[in-house]
Design an enzyme around this catalytic site. Structure first.
Site, mmCIF file in Angstrom:
data_model
loop_
_atom_site.group_PDB
_atom_site.id
_atom_site.type_symbol
_atom_site.label_atom_id
_atom_site.label_comp_id
_atom_site.label_asym_id
_atom_site.label_seq_id
_atom_site.Cartn_x
_atom_site.Cartn_y
_atom_site.Cartn_z
ATOM 1 N N LYS A 156 41.169 51.068 39.872
ATOM 2 C CA LYS A 156 42.238 51.725 39.157
ATOM 3 C C LYS A 156 43.149 50.713 38.452
ATOM 4 O O LYS A 156 43.957 51.073 37.619
ATOM 5 C CB LYS A 156 43.108 52.518 40.163
ATOM 6 C CG LYS A 156 42.371 53.635 40.847
ATOM 7 C CD LYS A 156 43.311 54.301 41.880
ATOM 8 C CE LYS A 156 42.626 54.290 43.222
ATOM 9 N NZ LYS A 156 43.485 54.745 44.324
ATOM 10 N N ASP A 173 40.409 37.040 39.912
ATOM 11 C CA ASP A 173 40.937 36.215 40.996
ATOM 12 C C ASP A 173 39.810 35.297 41.474
ATOM 13 O O ASP A 173 39.526 34.282 40.831
ATOM 14 C CB ASP A 173 41.448 37.179 42.078
ATOM 15 C CG ASP A 173 42.151 36.498 43.229
ATOM 16 O OD1 ASP A 173 42.702 35.405 43.031
ATOM 17 O OD2 ASP A 173 42.171 37.067 44.334
#
Ligand code: IMP
Ligand code: MG
Length: 179
Positions: free
Chosen positions: A42, A102
């Protein structure tokens, strides 16, 4: 919510400018090509929505949902496909829209997963990059901003499903997730 944010990194204005810039580049690069923009749910929902408004060429949109974190701030290394594409991407150009890269584990997995579907090409646009934490090399064609090795929230990005609705991007106070 604002009290849980240590520092604002990018304001609404800065985000709007950057997303516009990315939209212009993407529109130039994909001119005349069959483009499918794939938002990764999301976290990328706000970025993807703003980005497609700034893409001026015809394109399709689709979404995938993946989970890697659970409710922790450390990646588990396990990527789960919660929702797959609705559309067939064979013969099309795919642009994956991600919120933040990341370790790179999620995108590395996704790229491998989608490779078999015979798209002409698969590229990535990510709003944020946390280079300091990279474990797997990922080729990100369009990058928004570099962020420090801290926990980021806002503009779609969450901590334990909260803070997604902040209109800016900030650093979450460590005491919030180290409780
Ligand atoms: P990676 O697989 O380690 O690259 O992690 C990618 C996903 O982890 C991102 O799409 C985010 O959903 C989430 N993530 C990574 N860093 C942060 C952060 O600082 N705040 C919130 N979510 C993050
Ligand atoms: Mg994400």
């Amino acid at each position: 919510m604002i009290n849980d944010v240590k520092e604002i990194l990018f304001t609404e204005e800065q985000l709007r400018e950057k997303v516009k810039e990315l939209g212009i580049k993407i529109s130039e690069d994909y001119k005349g090509k069959d483009l499918v923009v794939v938002g990764i749910l999301k976290g990328s929902v706000i970025f993807a929505a703003e980005l497609i408004k700034n893409i001026t060429i015809p394109c399709e949109i689709d979404f995938m949902a993946v989970s890697s974190y659970g409710n922790s701030t450390e990646t588990s290394g396990i990527v789960k496909i919660l929702k797959d594409l609705d559309q067939n991407i064979e013969g099309k150009h795919v642009l994956i829209v991600e919120d933040i890269v990341d370790t790179g584990v999620t995108l590395n997995y996704l790229l491998k997963y989608l490779k078999a579907r015979k798209a002409i090409g698969i590229e990535i646009v990510s709003l944020l990059n946390k280079q300091a934490r990279r474990k797997v090399e990922i080729d990100v064609k369009y990058m928004g901003f570099e962020v420090p090795d801290e926990f980021i929230v806002g503009y779609g990005i969450d901590y334990a499903e909260k803070y997604r609705n902040l209109p800016y991007i900030g650093i979450l106070k460590p005491e919030i997730y180290k409780k």
